[in-house]
Structures are given as C-alpha cells and as structure tokens.
Design a protein around this motif. Structure first.
Motif, PDB file in Angstrom:
ATOM      1  N   ARG A  42       0.832  -1.199   0.000  1.00  0.00           N
ATOM      2  CA  ARG A  42       0.000   0.000   0.000  1.00  0.00           C
ATOM      3  C   ARG A  42       0.869   1.252   0.000  1.00  0.00           C
ATOM      4  O   ARG A  42       2.063   1.174   0.301  1.00  0.00           O
ATOM      5  N   VAL A  43       0.261   2.382  -0.313  1.00  0.00           N
ATOM      6  CA  VAL A  43       1.020   3.627  -0.393  1.00  0.00           C
ATOM      7  C   VAL A  43       0.316   4.744   0.372  1.00  0.00           C
ATOM      8  O   VAL A  43      -0.900   4.700   0.592  1.00  0.00           O
ATOM      9  N   PRO A  54       5.778   9.580  -2.311  1.00  0.00           N
ATOM     10  CA  PRO A  54       4.947   8.402  -2.028  1.00  0.00           C
ATOM     11  C   PRO A  54       5.695   7.405  -1.144  1.00  0.00           C
ATOM     12  O   PRO A  54       6.772   6.923  -1.496  1.00  0.00           O
ATOM     13  N   LEU A  55       5.114   7.095   0.017  1.00  0.00           N
ATOM     14  CA  LEU A  55       5.663   6.085   0.909  1.00  0.00           C
ATOM     15  C   LEU A  55       5.043   4.729   0.594  1.00  0.00           C
ATOM     16  O   LEU A  55       3.875   4.640   0.214  1.00  0.00           O
ATOM     17  N   ILE A  56       5.835   3.666   0.767  1.00  0.00           N
ATOM     18  CA  ILE A  56       5.388   2.293   0.514  1.00  0.00           C
ATOM     19  C   ILE A  56       5.329   1.539   1.834  1.00  0.00           C
ATOM     20  O   ILE A  56       6.234   1.661   2.659  1.00  0.00           O
ATOM     21  N   GLU A  76       3.224   7.135  -7.479  1.00  0.00           N
ATOM     22  CA  GLU A  76       3.143   5.906  -6.692  1.00  0.00           C
ATOM     23  C   GLU A  76       2.831   4.691  -7.553  1.00  0.00           C
ATOM     24  O   GLU A  76       3.090   3.547  -7.158  1.00  0.00           O
ATOM     25  N   ARG A  77       2.335   4.923  -8.770  1.00  0.00           N
ATOM     26  CA  ARG A  77       2.006   3.805  -9.659  1.00  0.00           C
ATOM     27  C   ARG A  77       3.245   3.019 -10.072  1.00  0.00           C
ATOM     28  O   ARG A  77       3.158   1.843 -10.425  1.00  0.00           O
ATOM     29  N   GLY A 113       9.886   3.252  -8.336  1.00  0.00           N
ATOM     30  CA  GLY A 113       9.093   2.144  -7.848  1.00  0.00           C
ATOM     31  C   GLY A 113       9.945   0.962  -7.419  1.00  0.00           C
ATOM     32  O   GLY A 113       9.825   0.450  -6.303  1.00  0.00           O
ATOM     33  N   VAL A 114      10.821   0.513  -8.312  1.00  0.00           N
ATOM     34  CA  VAL A 114      11.717  -0.603  -7.993  1.00  0.00           C
ATOM     35  C   VAL A 114      12.596  -0.251  -6.795  1.00  0.00           C
ATOM     36  O   VAL A 114      12.777  -1.061  -5.877  1.00  0.00           O
ATOM     37  N   SER A 115      13.134   0.964  -6.775  1.00  0.00           N
ATOM     38  CA  SER A 115      14.022   1.377  -5.688  1.00  0.00           C
ATOM     39  C   SER A 115      13.282   1.418  -4.358  1.00  0.00           C
ATOM     40  O   SER A 115      13.807   0.995  -3.323  1.00  0.00           O
TER      41      SER A 115
END
Length: 433
Positions: A42-43, A54-56, A76-77, A113-115
């Motif tokens: 979730r974000v 955006p936090l994950i 965040e996508r 995103g990957v990072s």
C-alpha cells in the motif's frame, strides 16, 4: 514439548524437528524468516516534504511491515504496478526479487518504484532477522554519516545559515537563471527559449561577462564561508559544452567540491571533454538507474571525478552500494543525492555506512519543521554538527508516525488505502525466449 533446561546431548534419539527446536531455543529471532510471505503493498503520499513523496508499506503474513519510498516527485504507480509480482514472495530474498522487478524501472523518477520496493524489502529482512540493514550489507565503515545541505533560495546568506545550523559541507544553488536579466550575460534566441530542454539543444550560451558574474558569486561565497568548508555547486542550467567549459574555468579559483550535472549524464564524451578541460571536480548520476544502466560506462571511461546516485532512482540500497564499490576500484568517490522523507533518508544512512568511498549525503529538508516527526524509533534531532547517526534498530531502524503522516498527506489521498486492483497482472514478463 518444552525444552527448558535440556542440553542437545539429552535430545539424542529424539526426532530431528525436536533436536532443531532445542538447538535454537535461545536464538533471538524476530520472526520465522523462511516462512515469511508478502501479503500486501500500500502507499501513502506525503506532500511538500519538501517534494511530493509516495511512501510504501509492504505487509506480511507474520504481522511485520517494511517501509520504502518512491523517489520525490514520482508517481506511486511505479510501485503499485509491482504488487502482483511480489505477493506470496519471501521478502528476505531481496536480490532475487530485485532481479525479478528491475526491468520495470528506468532512469529518472521511473526508477522510483523498484528502488522504493527494494528499500522496503531490506527493512522487512532486517526486522525478520533482528539486525540493521547495514549489517546485512557487510557491516559499516562509519557510525555517523556526513551531510551536505543545499541553499534553495540561491542567496549567500543561506550558506551562512547552514553553517550556523552545524553543517560542514555545503551546496550552493546559483544557476544561470540568476543572471538571465543582466544585459550581455547570456545569449539565447528569444525569451521563449526552452530552458528545460537538453543542454546541447537549448541554444543558450554563457558570455565572458556571464562567466565572470558567476565567478563573482562564488568569490562572495568564499568570503562568507571561508576556505575550510567544502562548497559544491548545484546544476547551473541547460547550457552546452563550450559554455560549461567557460564556466568551469571561471570557477577554478574557488576550489569547489564539484560541479553537478553540467550536461545530461548519457553524453559520456561531452562529460569527458568538460572534465579534461577544467580543474574542478565533475560529477553526475542522480537520474541514472542501476550500475549497468550508465554508471559503469562513466566510471570505465573516467568521464567524471565522482558518481552521484540518488538511491531512490539507482535501484535501491544494494544497487547503490554496488555502484559505490565499483567506483571505488577506479579511485572514484561517491556522494549521495537525496530529497525525500526520513524513510529514504534512513535507507541512505545504511548504504552510506556500508560503502567505503562515500563522501556526504544531501539533506534537502532542513527547513521542513515537521519532517523528522514523520518517523519514530530514532533519537532527534537526526543530525548534530553536520553528521547523522546511523540507526542500530532492526531493518531501517524506524517506524512510521501515522498521526503526523496523516496531517501531511497530499490532498485527496488516503493513509495506506487498500490496493486490491493491483493484485493481479496477467503479463508474461520474461525478456528472453
């Protein structure tokens, strides 16, 4: 069956499961790592920290969560599209999962995103095993990390303020936009020039007068700062190679720590031309994704004096360490670019602690008074005398302060809302036949 007071010798002949349970009864474990599985991603998007961040949160079947961060200013996508590829996986398999998802990252913010997921996986692995991330990277070279602070107002007085705040390494923001209205300082076709286009294609040129004016700015900097504190420059604007060389020569007398992103990083030969023409250190790298994606060529060609990855673009914690380790073999140092929340800040601290040729980490949120309150678990303030302490807690060493995050969510965003729409993806991701 209870094993208290029993020795392993006393278990001879018992079933193997009971022997293992007895042998490990006093081993400190935060979970059962081999049985850990990812159940959700979730974000929560924080606004103005100082940028959109955006936090994950990655959840697991054992009730522990790991935190990461998509690079500042990104969508965040870039992380949400990875969710279906992570569900039911063991987050402790960090490098294997990174290789599984790395094809979905790219340069600039597209690496975010990957990072960010990679950061969260390390946080989970550290929590599962009860050790800080730096320990899983091979240990640390330092327990305090030197910071460098920028001056976004472009004023020399801002540098003096940073010194008063304890910083011993500075970066001065003084681009060509500060002289654009000075007659004879710049040559460009019209006021509608694409100032944000790639450097060789803007047709903006720096005149001798403009170069001298920039030199005067840095002479003033040295008057205020003195000569013992390193002063780096932020990127100057989108000018071509000849203007970059002219500017570099004008700034040589002021012993700058580096000139940043003089031309786009992919123009290796242009960077080499600038580097070989001036006596000021040159660096780039904040928009490069992975070691093989660009850093390796820059290092092998000796096109820069230092590499400057942003961990939230470069591929995360381990990939950034690999970049530093590869650069170290060629005698090239590594400062780190950063402009996010304390989640990514802590990820940078662990990476910096574990990388020998590290120089300094950027702190871009000095003036955001609620920034440190976004997390708990570490002493505050995060830094004193220009250095930040490396966390010793498991994983990244922090937990989120949900009340503060909720106060600073981007308008229209929810706090870690469900993301079931990202649970399935029917794509065949294999890149080979």
């Amino acid at each position: 069956m209870g094993f208290a007071g029993l020795s392993l010798a006393g278990m001879v002949g018992a079933p193997i499961e009971e022997q293992i349970a007895c042998a490990t009864q006093n081993v400190r474990r935060s979970s059962s790592p081999s049985e850990l599985r990812i159940t959700d991603l979730r974000v929560a998007v924080v606004a103005r920290a100082p940028m959109r961040c955006p936090l994950i949160r990655i959840d697991t079947n054992q009730g522990i969560s790991g935190y990461g961060e998509v690079r500042d200013g990104a969508s965040e996508r870039y992380a949400l599209m990875l969710k279906a590829r992570l569900l039911r996986e063991n987050p402790c398999d960090v490098e294997r999962l990174f290789k599984k998802i790395r094809q979905f990252g790219h340069h600039g913010r597209q690496g975010g995103g990957v990072s960010g997921v990679e950061m969260a996986l390390w946080d989970l692995a550290g929590k599962a095993y009860g050790v800080p991330v730096y320990q899983m990277l091979g240990g640390r070279y330092r327990d305090r990390v030197r910071l460098y602070a920028d001056t976004p107002d472009g004023q020399v007085t801002g540098l003096k303020k940073r010194i008063e705040q304890g910083f011993t390494f500075l970066k001065y923001d003084c681009g060509i936009q500060t002289i654009r209205n000075v007659p004879g300082a710049l040559a460009y076709p019209t006021r509608q020039t694409n100032w944000r286009g790639k450097h060789p294609f803007t047709a903006i040129q720096l005149s001798d007068k403009g170069a001298a004016l920039m030199g005067e700015r840095f002479a003033e900097v040295r008057e205020v700062v003195g000569w013992t504190i390193p002063v780096a420059s932020d990127h100057f604007g989108h000018i071509g190679v000849n203007s970059c060389i002219k500017l570099g020569k004008a700034l040589q007398p002021y012993t700058l720590a580096w000139l940043e992103d003089m031309v786009p990083w992919e123009y290796t030969e242009m960077l080499k031309e600038i580097k070989n023409a001036i006596d000021v250190p040159l660096l780039t790298g904040e928009d490069i994704y992975t070691l093989d994606g660009g850093f390796k060529e820059l290092i092998d060609e000796r096109a820069v004096d230092m590499v400057h990855p942003d961990l939230a673009t470069a591929g995360g914690i381990l990939e950034t360490k690999k970049i530093g380790d590869y650069a170290e073999q060629s005698g090239i140092a590594m400062p780190l670019h950063f402009a996010g929340t304390p989640v990514c800040f802590m990820a940078n601290l662990h990476c910096a602690a574990a990388t020998e040729n590290f120089i300094a980490l950027e702190h871009h949120s000095v003036d955001v008074d609620w920034w440190e309150d976004l997390v708990t678990g570490v002493d505050k303030p995060f830094h004193t005398d220009g250095f930040a302490r490396v966390p010793d807690g498991p994983g990244l060493g922090i937990e989120l302060n949900l009340d503060v995050i909720k106060e600073h969510l981007e308008r229209g965003q929810e706090l870690f809302a469900p993301t079931e729409e990202w649970n399935q993806d029917r794509s065949n991701d294999r890149l080979w036949s």
